[in-house]
Design a protein around this motif. Structure first.
Motif, PDB file in Angstrom:
ATOM      1  N   GLY A  32       1.833  12.989  -7.800  1.00  0.00           N
ATOM      2  CA  GLY A  32       1.454  13.474  -6.488  1.00  0.00           C
ATOM      3  C   GLY A  32      -0.236  13.446  -6.478  1.00  0.00           C
ATOM      4  O   GLY A  32      -0.624  12.671  -5.683  1.00  0.00           O
ATOM      5  N   PRO A  33      -0.891  13.932  -7.480  1.00  0.00           N
ATOM      6  CA  PRO A  33      -2.432  13.911  -7.343  1.00  0.00           C
ATOM      7  C   PRO A  33      -2.652  12.268  -7.834  1.00  0.00           C
ATOM      8  O   PRO A  33      -3.660  11.881  -7.288  1.00  0.00           O
ATOM      9  N   TRP A  34      -1.841  11.483  -8.524  1.00  0.00           N
ATOM     10  CA  TRP A  34      -2.214  10.155  -8.664  1.00  0.00           C
ATOM     11  C   TRP A  34      -2.181   9.438  -7.558  1.00  0.00           C
ATOM     12  O   TRP A  34      -3.017   8.441  -7.073  1.00  0.00           O
ATOM     13  N   LEU A  35      -1.073   9.560  -6.514  1.00  0.00           N
ATOM     14  CA  LEU A  35      -0.931   8.780  -5.380  1.00  0.00           C
ATOM     15  C   LEU A  35      -1.810   9.134  -4.278  1.00  0.00           C
ATOM     16  O   LEU A  35      -2.621   8.394  -3.421  1.00  0.00           O
ATOM     17  N   ALA A  36      -2.320  10.583  -4.329  1.00  0.00           N
ATOM     18  CA  ALA A  36      -3.349  11.214  -3.330  1.00  0.00           C
ATOM     19  C   ALA A  36      -4.598  10.516  -3.628  1.00  0.00           C
ATOM     20  O   ALA A  36      -5.509  10.041  -2.570  1.00  0.00           O
ATOM     21  N   ASN A  55      -5.398   8.580 -16.308  1.00  0.00           N
ATOM     22  CA  ASN A  55      -5.024   8.592 -15.190  1.00  0.00           C
ATOM     23  C   ASN A  55      -4.236  10.182 -14.991  1.00  0.00           C
ATOM     24  O   ASN A  55      -3.569  10.483 -15.882  1.00  0.00           O
ATOM     25  N   HIS A  56      -4.210  10.589 -13.682  1.00  0.00           N
ATOM     26  CA  HIS A  56      -3.347  11.962 -13.432  1.00  0.00           C
ATOM     27  C   HIS A  56      -2.024  11.641 -13.862  1.00  0.00           C
ATOM     28  O   HIS A  56      -1.409  10.781 -13.522  1.00  0.00           O
ATOM     29  N   ARG A  57      -1.604  12.787 -14.654  1.00  0.00           N
ATOM     30  CA  ARG A  57      -0.121  12.494 -15.215  1.00  0.00           C
ATOM     31  C   ARG A  57       0.949  12.830 -13.981  1.00  0.00           C
ATOM     32  O   ARG A  57       1.874  12.317 -14.227  1.00  0.00           O
ATOM     33  N   ALA A 112      -8.406   8.543 -11.833  1.00  0.00           N
ATOM     34  CA  ALA A 112      -8.632   8.941 -13.325  1.00  0.00           C
ATOM     35  C   ALA A 112      -8.813  10.341 -13.361  1.00  0.00           C
ATOM     36  O   ALA A 112      -9.654  11.073 -12.628  1.00  0.00           O
ATOM     37  N   ALA A 113      -7.745  11.082 -14.167  1.00  0.00           N
ATOM     38  CA  ALA A 113      -8.167  12.523 -14.544  1.00  0.00           C
ATOM     39  C   ALA A 113      -9.258  13.079 -15.379  1.00  0.00           C
ATOM     40  O   ALA A 113      -9.906  13.926 -15.419  1.00  0.00           O
ATOM     41  N   SER A 114      -9.532  11.887 -16.283  1.00  0.00           N
ATOM     42  CA  SER A 114     -10.576  12.037 -17.215  1.00  0.00           C
ATOM     43  C   SER A 114     -10.923  10.856 -17.723  1.00  0.00           C
ATOM     44  O   SER A 114     -10.423   9.774 -17.684  1.00  0.00           O
ATOM     45  N   GLU A 115     -12.281  10.938 -18.304  1.00  0.00           N
ATOM     46  CA  GLU A 115     -12.863   9.641 -18.799  1.00  0.00           C
ATOM     47  C   GLU A 115     -13.684   9.875 -19.978  1.00  0.00           C
ATOM     48  O   GLU A 115     -14.134  10.967 -20.260  1.00  0.00           O
ATOM     49  N   GLU A 116     -13.595   9.238 -21.060  1.00  0.00           N
ATOM     50  CA  GLU A 116     -14.134   9.430 -22.374  1.00  0.00           C
ATOM     51  C   GLU A 116     -14.889   8.113 -22.726  1.00  0.00           C
ATOM     52  O   GLU A 116     -14.551   6.916 -22.480  1.00  0.00           O
ATOM     53  N   ARG A 117     -16.192   8.432 -23.122  1.00  0.00           N
ATOM     54  CA  ARG A 117     -17.083   7.370 -23.685  1.00  0.00           C
ATOM     55  C   ARG A 117     -17.379   7.351 -24.965  1.00  0.00           C
ATOM     56  O   ARG A 117     -17.371   8.325 -25.390  1.00  0.00           O
ATOM     57  N   ALA A 157       0.696   6.299 -12.701  1.00  0.00           N
ATOM     58  CA  ALA A 157       0.483   7.833 -13.134  1.00  0.00           C
ATOM     59  C   ALA A 157       0.662   8.041 -14.664  1.00  0.00           C
ATOM     60  O   ALA A 157       1.674   7.492 -15.349  1.00  0.00           O
ATOM     61  N   GLY A 158      -0.478   8.693 -15.216  1.00  0.00           N
ATOM     62  CA  GLY A 158      -0.441   8.870 -16.839  1.00  0.00           C
ATOM     63  C   GLY A 158      -0.855   7.739 -17.497  1.00  0.00           C
ATOM     64  O   GLY A 158      -0.971   8.074 -18.771  1.00  0.00           O
ATOM     65  N   ALA A 159      -1.009   6.606 -17.034  1.00  0.00           N
ATOM     66  CA  ALA A 159      -1.531   5.485 -17.600  1.00  0.00           C
ATOM     67  C   ALA A 159      -2.991   5.633 -18.261  1.00  0.00           C
ATOM     68  O   ALA A 159      -3.880   6.409 -17.686  1.00  0.00           O
TER      69      ALA A 159
END
Length: 380
Positions: free
Chosen positions: A292-296, A287-289, A305-310, A270-272
């Motif tokens: 709960g959302p990360w585990l789900a 990743n989701h900080r 991942a909560a977001s990706e940056e290219r 989480a948060g990585a």
């Protein structure tokens, strides 16, 4: 040509309490589902591993949060997952710890689990500075933890914070002198950061400072405190190999050097944050900080991942300049880019940088204004 190394970073978000200056992905919820979290981390590592296929993992860093709260059996499971990625026996495996959860018994268990290096969050040895930082340990707790862990593992790094409330040049110098007398191999000395543009979230200290309810040392004072730490550690035989990091010869953080050398890193938990280069540039994920959302997401068989940056070539080039100039190694002149000769010459004339051995390196004065210097060398 050998494949380029990469590091594995695993984030453990649980803490006993939350410091009022901390913007990391942390939680104080209980109980800690340590075994379940380890299983999910291993699952995420397995899903992300194909992006690093054909390459060997060089280092493992267990950060947080307070990973010293994690069961040694769970830590061993993560180490085994890193071994499956090619992490060699004897490679650098770092565990972050707080003094309250670091002792001889735990250190022996960490060593048995595969940990070879421990980073202890001391922050200061001044009781008043510690109290104002919201820390729960005292100076004696910190010294005990350092000595006990050093006896079991040997390679001990310590984090310091300068620029906090009630801190001064005298307290910063005293902190560095005390560390120099202890069995410490590495010191990370950071200025307290309350800049909203840098923080991942709005922390209590930043809000209170913005509202005028708390006062902190000014910029010149913070720089003076940092210089005092550098002076003492340098005299004690520590080499400043990065803006905020000092090491005994040969004991630099290999994991963090991968970041500063713009190598890839697999982030799990989480948060990585992780980053891998592709033919078109690079992809960085966060990743989701929240756990709960990360585990789900992991339980659903997804990448959490909560977001990706290219990042395109120009963005990667600017980032390389920013990171490399943080280090004593500096930046290869060829990486400065065309059309920047006048900017380099101006930096050298101003005493902010030197050129030697086909590399551009910042002076101590240049490191004090690193961001501004690096930006003068950025491409479009």
């Amino acid at each position: 040509m050998p494949s380029r190394p990469y590091g594995l970073y695993v984030h453990f978000p649980w803490c006993s309490f939350r410091c009022p200056y901390c913007d990391f992905a942390v939680t104080t919820t209980r109980p800690i589902p340590g075994a379940r979290y380890a299983a999910a981390v291993v699952a995420e590592i397995g899903r992300r591993a194909p992006a690093f296929a054909g390459r060997a993992c060089a280092t493992l860093f267990l950060g947080g949060g307070t990973p010293s709260l994690w069961e040694p059996s769970a830590i061993a499971r993560v180490v085994d997952a890193a071994r499956a990625l090619g992490l060699p026996r004897g490679a650098e495996v770092t565990l972050e710890a707080n003094p309250e959860s670091a002792d001889a018994g735990r250190a022996a268990a960490w060593r048995a689990a595969g940990v070879t290096r421990v980073s202890i969050g001391v922050q200061s040895f001044d009781p008043e500075v510690l109290r104002k930082l919201g820390r729960r340990h005292g100076p004696a707790d910190a010294e005990r933890a350092i000595r006990e862990v050093a006896r079991e593992i040997g390679n001990v790094s310590v984090d310091l914070i300068h620029g906090g409330r009630r801190s001064s040049v005298a307290s910063a110098r005293s902190d560095a002198l005390r560390l120099a007398s202890l069995p410490v191999t590495h010191v990370s000395s950071y200025a307290l950061t309350l800049d909203a543009e840098v923080l991942a979230e709005d922390v209590p200290f930043a809000r209170l400072a913005r509202e005028g309810k708390l006062a902190f040392p000014g910029d010149d004072e913070v720089v003076a405190q940092g210089r005092a730490v550098a002076e003492v550690l340098g005299a004690a035989g520590f080499r400043r190999y990065e803006i905020s990091n000092f090491a005994r010869p040969g004991l630099e953080s290999r994991h963090n050097l991968l970041y500063w050398r713009s190598e890839d890193y697999l982030g799990a938990g989480a948060g990585a944050v992780g980053c891998v280069r592709t033919a078109a540039g690079a992809v960085r994920w966060t990743n989701h900080r929240e756990v709960g959302p990360w585990l789900a997401a992991v339980d659903a068989g997804e990448l959490p991942a909560a977001s990706e940056e290219r990042l395109g070539p120009s963005e990667m080039a600017n980032e390389r300049i920013m990171l490399a100039l943080r280090t004593a190694e500096g930046l290869p002149i060829e990486d400065v880019g065309p059309g920047r000769e006048a900017a380099v010459s101006a930096l050298v004339r101003a005493g902010l940088a030197v050129v030697g051995g086909d590399r551009l390196r910042l002076t101590a004065e240049g490191m004090d204004v690193h961001s501004a210097v690096a930006e003068r060398l950025f491409g479009e």
